[in-house]
Scaffold this motif. Structure first.
Motif, short mmCIF file in Angstrom:
data_model
loop_
_atom_site.label_atom_id
_atom_site.label_comp_id
_atom_site.label_asym_id
_atom_site.label_seq_id
_atom_site.Cartn_x
_atom_site.Cartn_y
_atom_site.Cartn_z
N ILE A 193 8.38 9.89 -15.05
CA ILE A 193 8.67 10.77 -16.19
C ILE A 193 10.17 10.80 -16.48
O ILE A 193 10.59 10.70 -17.64
N TYR A 194 10.97 10.91 -15.41
CA TYR A 194 12.43 10.84 -15.62
C TYR A 194 12.80 9.52 -16.29
O TYR A 194 13.63 9.49 -17.21
N PHE A 195 12.18 8.46 -15.82
CA PHE A 195 12.49 7.15 -16.40
C PHE A 195 12.15 7.13 -17.88
O PHE A 195 12.92 6.63 -18.71
N ILE B 40 26.21 -7.06 -4.65
CA ILE B 40 26.67 -8.45 -4.81
C ILE B 40 25.47 -9.39 -4.87
O ILE B 40 25.39 -10.27 -5.74
N ALA B 41 24.51 -9.17 -3.96
CA ALA B 41 23.32 -10.03 -3.94
C ALA B 41 22.58 -9.93 -5.27
O ALA B 41 22.16 -10.96 -5.84
N CYS B 42 22.43 -8.72 -5.78
CA CYS B 42 21.70 -8.54 -7.04
C CYS B 42 22.47 -9.14 -8.22
O CYS B 42 21.86 -9.72 -9.13
N ALA B 43 23.80 -8.98 -8.19
CA ALA B 43 24.60 -9.55 -9.27
C ALA B 43 24.48 -11.07 -9.26
O ALA B 43 24.41 -11.72 -10.31
N TRP B 44 24.44 -11.64 -8.05
CA TRP B 44 24.24 -13.09 -7.94
C TRP B 44 22.88 -13.46 -8.52
O TRP B 44 22.76 -14.38 -9.33
N ALA B 45 21.85 -12.72 -8.08
CA ALA B 45 20.50 -13.02 -8.55
C ALA B 45 20.41 -12.93 -10.06
O ALA B 45 19.73 -13.73 -10.72
N PRO B 55 14.00 -10.88 -13.70
CA PRO B 55 13.32 -9.68 -14.20
C PRO B 55 13.08 -8.63 -13.11
O PRO B 55 13.12 -7.43 -13.38
N LEU B 56 12.87 -9.10 -11.88
CA LEU B 56 12.67 -8.15 -10.77
C LEU B 56 13.93 -7.32 -10.54
O LEU B 56 13.88 -6.09 -10.41
N VAL B 57 15.08 -8.03 -10.49
CA VAL B 57 16.34 -7.32 -10.27
C VAL B 57 16.61 -6.38 -11.44
O VAL B 57 17.03 -5.23 -11.26
N GLU B 58 16.33 -6.88 -12.64
CA GLU B 58 16.52 -6.07 -13.85
C GLU B 58 15.71 -4.78 -13.76
O GLU B 58 16.22 -3.68 -14.01
N ALA B 59 14.44 -4.91 -13.36
CA ALA B 59 13.56 -3.74 -13.25
C ALA B 59 14.10 -2.76 -12.21
O ALA B 59 14.14 -1.54 -12.44
N TYR B 60 14.54 -3.30 -11.08
CA TYR B 60 15.10 -2.45 -10.01
C TYR B 60 16.31 -1.67 -10.52
O TYR B 60 16.38 -0.44 -10.36
N ILE B 64 16.37 2.49 -11.06
CA ILE B 64 17.26 3.34 -10.26
C ILE B 64 18.26 4.06 -11.14
O ILE B 64 18.54 5.25 -10.96
N ARG B 65 18.78 3.36 -12.16
CA ARG B 65 19.82 3.99 -12.98
C ARG B 65 19.26 5.06 -13.90
O ARG B 65 20.02 5.85 -14.45
#
Lengths: 219, 224
Positions: A193-195, B40-45, B55-60, B64-65
């Protein structure tokens, strides 16, 4: 024990999310109004005003929001002021956002070329008139994307108010978890929901920024 | 209205505060180091990695943000045991901070990488370096150097966020302040002291980051 279906969980979370939305809106508007005053002080001609505003911003940006919340909620009653969780949540989120918005907007105002100040001053405009008719209308355009972006921080910030007992989405999630013993599902849905609230704001901020940059390149 | 401050009532609780500060420092040191590594690992990916990973990293990163740290923490601490992953308070707090910082650091570092001129990648390739070698030796360090101040600010923000870890009874600084408040009813004093300590910690974190920056990044010999 009453059995909770997944739908019961989701519908109760959604009902509580209304308070998250309402608090976010109020805090964002309140933060905007106070932020404008702080911005005015931050770019004022008087040095002491600038310094005071700088200190205010530093203080609210340089300490955890949770501490500000606790100081207002647990501290003010010691002064004899009765503070409800609602009021404490609103006041602290307003003050906190005002500091961030003022700083964001200061950047936007300062990006306006100095010639605009000089031109308006040569037209015998006062400081307030300069801001009102020349500087703010131009900086507003630049300010929209980061301001929309910051609204995401406000929505996420409201989650902290659950800690002082304000029943919004996060608090509701905790209450429902205690009743259902299904933390994985409940917090998972709360996160979704937050998302759903934040992601459109983040995305539109990005899109607005890109649009603005494109406009910039064609000048 | 008259309230007389009495900071002396806190004197007995100095060890509690010291312990709180120590645990906050531990959280931010471990969480910061691992979080930046994950970033760093995600930025590399995201910039160089295999296409399926992006797309996986993008979704993560987006997930989170766009959710509050508190919910991430509760999901990890209360939610994961339900699917068989039990964590102590401290482990949950550090994991939540790493995951949280990782997402923000990823975006910040990616911006640094994207600001790297294309010629750098080509230069690396022409020296017969593999893509990973180019990334490691040619791209990463200047990219980190560019975004170091932004990364430092983000670590400070995550440290402020760690105040929330008191809610799963990690005995960090905010927990200490709550404890003192509940014992002495000196809310103002307890929280003011904790707030000041956070201010001091923020300054220290920035100094440490500046120190690391001075050590890691070679001084530029060419004017920009």
């Amino acid at each position: 024990m009453t059995a909770f279906s997944t739908w019961d969980i989701v519908s109760n979370l959604l009902l509580a999310a209304r308070w998250t939305v309402l608090l976010s809106l109020l805090a964002f508007v309140g933060g905007g109004v106070v932020g404008l005053v702080v911005l005015y002080a931050r770019i004022a001609r008087r040095a002491w005003l600038r310094r005071a505003a700088g200190l205010y911003i530093e203080l609210f940006q340089g300490t955890p929001l949770l501490m500000q919340l606790f100081l207002i909620f647990f501290g003010l009653p010691l002064l004899g002021l009765d503070v409800s969780p609602w009021a404490a949540a609103f006041v602290s989120l307003t003050l906190w956002s005002s500091a961030f918005l003022a700083e964001i907007w200061r950047g936007c105002v300062e990006s306006i070329p100095k010639g605009q100040w000089e031109a308006s001053s040569s037209l015998a405009m006062s400081f307030v008139e300069q801001l009102r008719y020349v500087i703010l209308p131009q900086s507003m355009r630049i300010a929209v994307p980061p301001t929309v972006g910051f609204s995401v921080q406000v929505v996420k910030g409201t989650a902290l108010t659950s800690i002082i007992g304000f029943v919004e989405l996060s608090k509701a999630a905790t209450i429902i978890t205690n009743a259902t013993f299904e933390p994985f599902t409940v917090y998972g849905f709360a996160a979704l929901i937050y998302f759903a609230l934040c992601w459109p704001l983040s995305k539109s901020s990005q899109i607005l920024e890109r649009k603005l940059n494109v406009a910039h390149h064609h000048h | 209205m008259a309230y007389s401050f009495d900071f002396s009532s806190l004197a007995d609780y100095v060890p509690v505060l010291v312990k709180g500060v120590a645990i906050t420092v531990e959280l931010i040191a471990v969480g910061g180091a691992l979080g930046v590594t994950l970033g760093i690992a995600c930025a590399w990916a995201k910039t160089q990695g295999p296409r399926w990973l992006r797309p996986l990293v993008e979704a993560y990163v987006e997930l989170i943000r766009n959710t509050p740290f508190l919910i991430q923490l509760f999901f990890i601490f209360f939610g994961l045991p339900a699917i068989g992953v039990g964590l102590t308070e401290m482990q949950a707090a550090i994991l939540a901070m790493v995951i949280n910082l990782g997402a923000y650091a990823c975006e910040i570092i990616r911006a640094g990488i994207e600001a790297t001129p294309k010629g750098q990648f080509e230069a690396g390739a022409s020296l017969a370096m593999s893509r990973l070698q180019t990334f490691r030796h040619v791209v990463l360090v200047p990219a980190l150097q560019k975004i170091w101040p932004a990364l430092s600010s983000q670590i400070v923000i995550v440290m402020f966020g760690s105040a929330v870890c008191s809610q799963i009874s990690v005995e960090e600084l905010t927990f200490a302040a709550n404890f003192i408040q509940s014992r002495t009813f000196r809310a103002f004093e307890a929280y003011i002291v904790a707030t000041v300590l956070y201010l001091v910690l923020a300054v220290l974190v920035r100094q440490v980051m500046r120190g690391i920056g001075a050590l890691v990044f070679p001084r530029r010999s060419v004017a920009r």
